[in-house]
Design an enzyme around this catalytic site. Structure first.
Site, PDB file in Angstrom:
ATOM      1  N   HIS A  73      44.370  20.717  47.661  1.00 56.78           N
ATOM      2  CA  HIS A  73      43.463  21.106  46.565  1.00 56.78           C
ATOM      3  C   HIS A  73      43.304  22.615  46.477  1.00 56.78           C
ATOM      4  CE1 HIS A  73      40.840  21.656  49.949  1.00 56.78           C
ATOM      5  NE2 HIS A  73      39.928  22.220  49.176  1.00 56.78           N
ATOM      6  N   HIS A  88      41.462  27.465  44.139  1.00 57.15           N
ATOM      7  CA  HIS A  88      40.789  26.206  44.474  1.00 57.15           C
ATOM      8  C   HIS A  88      40.771  25.348  43.218  1.00 57.15           C
ATOM      9  CE1 HIS A  88      37.600  23.384  45.556  1.00 57.15           C
ATOM     10  NE2 HIS A  88      37.750  23.773  46.811  1.00 57.15           N
TER      11      HIS A  88
END
Length: 168
Positions: A73, A88
């Site tokens: 992620h 992110h």
């Protein structure tokens, strides 16, 4: 010293200012508007967010990959000027354990704004009830001299949206 150092312009200490490109098609927002206090209150560092219109995520600048998270992620980059960047993808997405993500780079890879670093399945994020904002954070703010986000709103990937300068 690499053989392409002449491409950086002046010799010597290198350029401390780097242009930032939008890493994904979508709406660029101020970090204060990201729906997660850890980011919006700049606990991780200054930066910006993009609400993506597709799932192809590129590097915001020139540098190299320094960390790839097992949960896929997030990707950590070190820009050529010494600023660390965390890409992110989404909010609270570490809980998804990598399912909607595909990291396309590995540690040590050189990246440019033409390098696709990651893909995310936005439908899967939505069905998991996750915000899809892509968050760009400068994680070593002690090295940052000046961050200027000059463009917000709908932008195409690869659009110049600001600059980040490091302390040299």
């Amino acid at each position: 010293m690499g053989m392409f150092d002449f491409l950086k312009g002046k010799s010597g200490d290198g350029d401390s200012a780097q242009t930032l490109m939008s890493p994904v098609n979508g709406k660029v927002i101020a970090i204060e508007d990201v729906q997660d206090p850890v980011f919006s209150q700049k606990m991780m560092g200054d930066g910006f967010g993009i609400v993506p219109s597709d799932g192809d995520i590129y590097s915001p600048g020139n540098g190299k990959v320094v960390s790839v998270f097992p949960t896929q992620h997030a990707v950590g980059l070190l820009l050529d000027n010494g600023v660390e960047v965390l890409i992110h993808i989404g909010i609270d997405t570490v809980e998804l354990e990598g399912a909607p993500f595909d990291t396309l780079v590995k540690e040590g890879d050189k990246v440019t704004p033409e390098t696709k670093v990651s893909t995310v399945n936005l439908e899967e994020l939505a069905s998991a009830g996750k915000e899809n904002t892509v968050i760009i954070v400068f994680s070593n703010m002690d090295q940052v001299d000046k961050f200027d986000l000059s463009t917000t709103g709908e932008t195409a990937r690869g659009t110049e949206i600001g600059t980040i300068s490091s302390k040299k």
